[in-house]
Design a protein around this motif. Structure first.
Motif, PDB file in Angstrom:
ATOM      1  N   SER A  37       0.835  -1.187   0.000  1.00 34.64           N
ATOM      2  CA  SER A  37       0.000   0.000   0.000  1.00 34.64           C
ATOM      3  C   SER A  37       0.878   1.249   0.000  1.00 34.64           C
ATOM      4  O   SER A  37       1.870   1.314   0.718  1.00 34.64           O
ATOM      5  CB  SER A  37      -0.904  -0.016   1.237  1.00 34.64           C
ATOM      6  OG  SER A  37      -1.661   1.157   1.309  1.00 34.64           O
ATOM      7  N   HIS A 134     -10.826  -2.567   0.535  1.00 37.30           N
ATOM      8  CA  HIS A 134      -9.378  -2.417   0.705  1.00 37.30           C
ATOM      9  C   HIS A 134      -8.902  -3.287   1.861  1.00 37.30           C
ATOM     10  O   HIS A 134      -7.875  -3.974   1.761  1.00 37.30           O
ATOM     11  CB  HIS A 134      -9.034  -0.952   0.955  1.00 37.30           C
ATOM     12  CG  HIS A 134      -7.572  -0.627   0.801  1.00 37.30           C
ATOM     13  ND1 HIS A 134      -6.583  -1.182   1.597  1.00 37.30           N
ATOM     14  CD2 HIS A 134      -6.925   0.208  -0.057  1.00 37.30           C
ATOM     15  CE1 HIS A 134      -5.404  -0.709   1.238  1.00 37.30           C
ATOM     16  NE2 HIS A 134      -5.582   0.125   0.234  1.00 37.30           N
ATOM     17  N   HIS A 139      -9.752  -6.278  -4.653  1.00 31.94           N
ATOM     18  CA  HIS A 139      -9.504  -5.294  -5.711  1.00 31.94           C
ATOM     19  C   HIS A 139     -10.345  -5.556  -6.956  1.00 31.94           C
ATOM     20  O   HIS A 139     -10.754  -4.615  -7.647  1.00 31.94           O
ATOM     21  CB  HIS A 139      -8.017  -5.270  -6.063  1.00 31.94           C
ATOM     22  CG  HIS A 139      -7.470  -6.584  -6.526  1.00 31.94           C
ATOM     23  ND1 HIS A 139      -7.470  -6.960  -7.856  1.00 31.94           N
ATOM     24  CD2 HIS A 139      -6.920  -7.623  -5.841  1.00 31.94           C
ATOM     25  CE1 HIS A 139      -6.934  -8.165  -7.968  1.00 31.94           C
ATOM     26  NE2 HIS A 139      -6.596  -8.595  -6.764  1.00 31.94           N
ATOM     27  N   TRP A 143     -12.893  -2.782  -8.490  1.00 33.30           N
ATOM     28  CA  TRP A 143     -12.741  -2.319  -9.869  1.00 33.30           C
ATOM     29  C   TRP A 143     -14.037  -2.535 -10.651  1.00 33.30           C
ATOM     30  O   TRP A 143     -14.450  -1.673 -11.439  1.00 33.30           O
ATOM     31  CB  TRP A 143     -11.584  -3.051 -10.516  1.00 33.30           C
ATOM     32  CG  TRP A 143     -11.258  -2.671 -11.933  1.00 33.30           C
ATOM     33  CD1 TRP A 143     -11.164  -3.507 -13.000  1.00 33.30           C
ATOM     34  CD2 TRP A 143     -10.955  -1.369 -12.435  1.00 33.30           C
ATOM     35  NE1 TRP A 143     -10.832  -2.807 -14.136  1.00 33.30           N
ATOM     36  CE2 TRP A 143     -10.702  -1.495 -13.817  1.00 33.30           C
ATOM     37  CE3 TRP A 143     -10.899  -0.107 -11.848  1.00 33.30           C
ATOM     38  CZ2 TRP A 143     -10.378  -0.405 -14.630  1.00 33.30           C
ATOM     39  CZ3 TRP A 143     -10.580   0.988 -12.665  1.00 33.30           C
ATOM     40  CH2 TRP A 143     -10.324   0.841 -14.020  1.00 33.30           C
ATOM     41  N   LEU A 164      -9.521   3.490  -3.814  1.00 32.16           N
ATOM     42  CA  LEU A 164      -9.555   2.529  -4.922  1.00 32.16           C
ATOM     43  C   LEU A 164      -8.193   2.420  -5.597  1.00 32.16           C
ATOM     44  O   LEU A 164      -7.686   1.309  -5.819  1.00 32.16           O
ATOM     45  CB  LEU A 164     -10.612   2.949  -5.950  1.00 32.16           C
ATOM     46  CG  LEU A 164     -10.569   2.203  -7.290  1.00 32.16           C
ATOM     47  CD1 LEU A 164     -10.927   0.733  -7.096  1.00 32.16           C
ATOM     48  CD2 LEU A 164     -11.487   2.864  -8.311  1.00 32.16           C
ATOM     49  N   LEU A 167      -5.712   0.603  -3.518  1.00 35.21           N
ATOM     50  CA  LEU A 167      -5.999  -0.833  -3.503  1.00 35.21           C
ATOM     51  C   LEU A 167      -5.484  -1.495  -4.781  1.00 35.21           C
ATOM     52  O   LEU A 167      -4.874  -2.568  -4.735  1.00 35.21           O
ATOM     53  CB  LEU A 167      -7.505  -1.055  -3.353  1.00 35.21           C
ATOM     54  CG  LEU A 167      -8.010  -2.500  -3.443  1.00 35.21           C
ATOM     55  CD1 LEU A 167      -7.343  -3.390  -2.399  1.00 35.21           C
ATOM     56  CD2 LEU A 167      -9.530  -2.541  -3.286  1.00 35.21           C
ATOM     57  N   LEU A 168      -5.719  -0.867  -5.916  1.00 38.30           N
ATOM     58  CA  LEU A 168      -5.228  -1.403  -7.187  1.00 38.30           C
ATOM     59  C   LEU A 168      -3.702  -1.402  -7.211  1.00 38.30           C
ATOM     60  O   LEU A 168      -3.072  -2.374  -7.647  1.00 38.30           O
ATOM     61  CB  LEU A 168      -5.779  -0.574  -8.356  1.00 38.30           C
ATOM     62  CG  LEU A 168      -7.295  -0.635  -8.581  1.00 38.30           C
ATOM     63  CD1 LEU A 168      -7.719   0.375  -9.630  1.00 38.30           C
ATOM     64  CD2 LEU A 168      -7.729  -2.046  -8.984  1.00 38.30           C
ATOM     65  N   ASN A 171      -2.096  -4.178  -5.196  1.00 36.76           N
ATOM     66  CA  ASN A 171      -2.202  -5.496  -5.813  1.00 36.76           C
ATOM     67  C   ASN A 171      -1.528  -5.561  -7.181  1.00 36.76           C
ATOM     68  O   ASN A 171      -1.755  -6.519  -7.939  1.00 36.76           O
ATOM     69  CB  ASN A 171      -3.674  -5.902  -5.918  1.00 36.76           C
ATOM     70  CG  ASN A 171      -4.269  -6.291  -4.575  1.00 36.76           C
ATOM     71  OD1 ASN A 171      -4.147  -7.437  -4.142  1.00 36.76           O
ATOM     72  ND2 ASN A 171      -4.882  -5.341  -3.890  1.00 36.76           N
ATOM     73  N   LYS A 173      -1.957  -3.793  -9.838  1.00 38.61           N
ATOM     74  CA  LYS A 173      -2.814  -3.522 -10.994  1.00 38.61           C
ATOM     75  C   LYS A 173      -2.549  -2.108 -11.517  1.00 38.61           C
ATOM     76  O   LYS A 173      -3.416  -1.231 -11.497  1.00 38.61           O
ATOM     77  CB  LYS A 173      -4.292  -3.684 -10.606  1.00 38.61           C
ATOM     78  CG  LYS A 173      -4.643  -5.063 -10.056  1.00 38.61           C
ATOM     79  CD  LYS A 173      -4.452  -6.137 -11.115  1.00 38.61           C
ATOM     80  CE  LYS A 173      -4.840  -7.514 -10.603  1.00 38.61           C
ATOM     81  NZ  LYS A 173      -4.662  -8.566 -11.622  1.00 38.61           N
TER      82      LYS A 173
END
Length: 398
Positions: A37, A134, A139, A143, A164, A167-168, A171, A173
């Motif tokens: 994070s 989160h 995720h 999304w 958001l 969180l992406l 991970n 993303k």
């Protein structure tokens, strides 16, 4: 890339950029690309969310199972029962399993599909739902909900965007982060096309991708920010400059650093020294190295350079093959080492370190609450009660 650079920099700087590849012997900044994070839990409000979870679980301890059964029944598409604001709030804070989160998902869908005219409350669910997702690392669901046409407007809050994107990012993303940023820009919520923390996360994703395409994206964004007079946060600046450095464009890194008001930040100094080393301009790197020796005062924070940056300069000195320069650098390196100015961390680790919630924000939120209570007491004493409105987004931090 060339068009983006031409539109971003002045002709004199372009000459420097064109010569950069010839002059530089780029040694990539090494380090472990840890995925974690970017913003701390307190900054995202997740700590406060977990506290509310405990409170709700205690209050509903004896009825939580029955409540879940009832919500499963109400959230069924065929059920004519409505999902009320308190129902959804309670279920979000009771969530502790995949089944609970799926139930919340179903409730959100039905809640948002209900006739909005019967909802008179002003409770904002976007940040709270994203904090739940989160917390449990959902995720994909986050999304999906964010992109769902039927959830239009539900997640349109700056704080929701930040949670958001974090969180992406957490991970890995990164492409999705940039897609989400483009959506945020198109919505221009509260008239803000470039929310500050969204910019930080966009450039963090670009830095993690570390490709020519991500540098193109970052340079284009930087150009757009410059055109609207947006002054990016320091972390955004260092991500953009660090990416340029890693992509073998030290001249672009130096130009990006110019936008930072305070040139004495550790990350700024490290990137600047590394960029000069990549350009073969050791004579410009040495004064920056020496600057923290003169700034070192008892009782103050010890300024440092990352060990990989020092190694980069050392390699540049060797390639320069100048006895005087070698002698001076060796002397400076010994002094830095002796006085504890060389950190046992790499630049990548420092750039990607967690962003903490500033203490001033904690004080401001506490003072805001105290002011609200005093204001309401005073107006009640006058026989009138006026609505109190917090600054936009501040209530989302709780």
């Amino acid at each position: 890339m060339a068009n983006a650079v031409i539109s971003l920099f002045k002709p004199k700087t372009l000459n420097l950029i064109n010569n950069a590849v010839k002059l530089s012997n780029v040694l990539p900044i090494t380090g472990v690309q840890n995925v974690r994070s970017l913003y701390s839990k307190s900054t995202l409000g997740i700590d406060g969310f977990t506290m509310q979870q405990e409170k709700t679980r205690m209050q509903m301890h004896n009825i939580s199972d029955k409540f879940r059964e009832k919500m499963n029944e109400y959230s069924n598409e065929d059920s004519k029962s409505m999902i009320f604001t308190e129902d959804l709030k309670n279920m979000i804070h009771l969530s502790e399993s995949d089944e609970d989160i799926q139930l919340v998902y179903n409730m959100i869908k039905k809640f948002n599909a209900q006739n909005k005219q019967v909802r008179f409350g002003n409770y904002v669910f976007g940040p709270v739902v994203m904090r739940m997702l989160h917390l449990y690392g959902k995720h994909d669901m986050a999304w999906e909900l964010f992109n769902s046409p039927e959830m239009d407007g539900f997640f349109d809050q700056v704080m929701t965007y930040q949670i958001l994107l974090d969180l992406l990012y957490e991970n890995g993303k990164y492409d999705e982060v940039l897609k989400a940023v483009d959506i945020v820009k198109s919505r221009q919520l509260e008239g803000a096309k470039y929310p500050r923390n969204v910019v930080v996360l966009a450039l963090a994703a670009c830095y993690k991708l570390n490709t020519k395409e991500s540098l193109d994206y970052a340079v284009k964004m930087w150009q757009e920010l410059s055109e609207v007079g947006h002054l990016p946060m320091r972390r955004a600046t260092t991500f953009a400059a660090g990416l340029a450095l890693n992509q073998g464009q030290p001249a672009i890194a130096l130009e990006i650093l110019v936008s930072c008001r305070n040139q004495n930040y550790t990350t700024i100094r490290n990137i600047k020294v590394a960029a000069f080393a990549d350009l073969g301009r050791v004579e410009d790197a040495i004064p920056v190295l020496k600057s923290i020796l003169s700034d070192d005062n008892p009782g103050t924070t010890v300024h440092t350079f990352n060990k990989d940056v020092i190694e980069k300069v050392k390699n540049a000195v060797v390639q320069l093959d100048n006895p005087d320069t070698s002698l001076e650098f060796n002397r400076i390196e010994q002094m830095l080492q002796k006085q504890g100015h060389i950190a046992d961390t790499v630049l990548d680790e420092q750039l990607c370190s967690e962003i903490q919630r500033p203490p001033m924000m904690n004080n401001r939120d506490r003072n805001q609450g105290q002011y609200q209570q005093r204001y309401q007491r005073n107006t009640q004493n006058r026989g009138k009660t006026f609505p109190y409105t917090q600054r936009p987004g501040l209530n989302d931090l709780v």
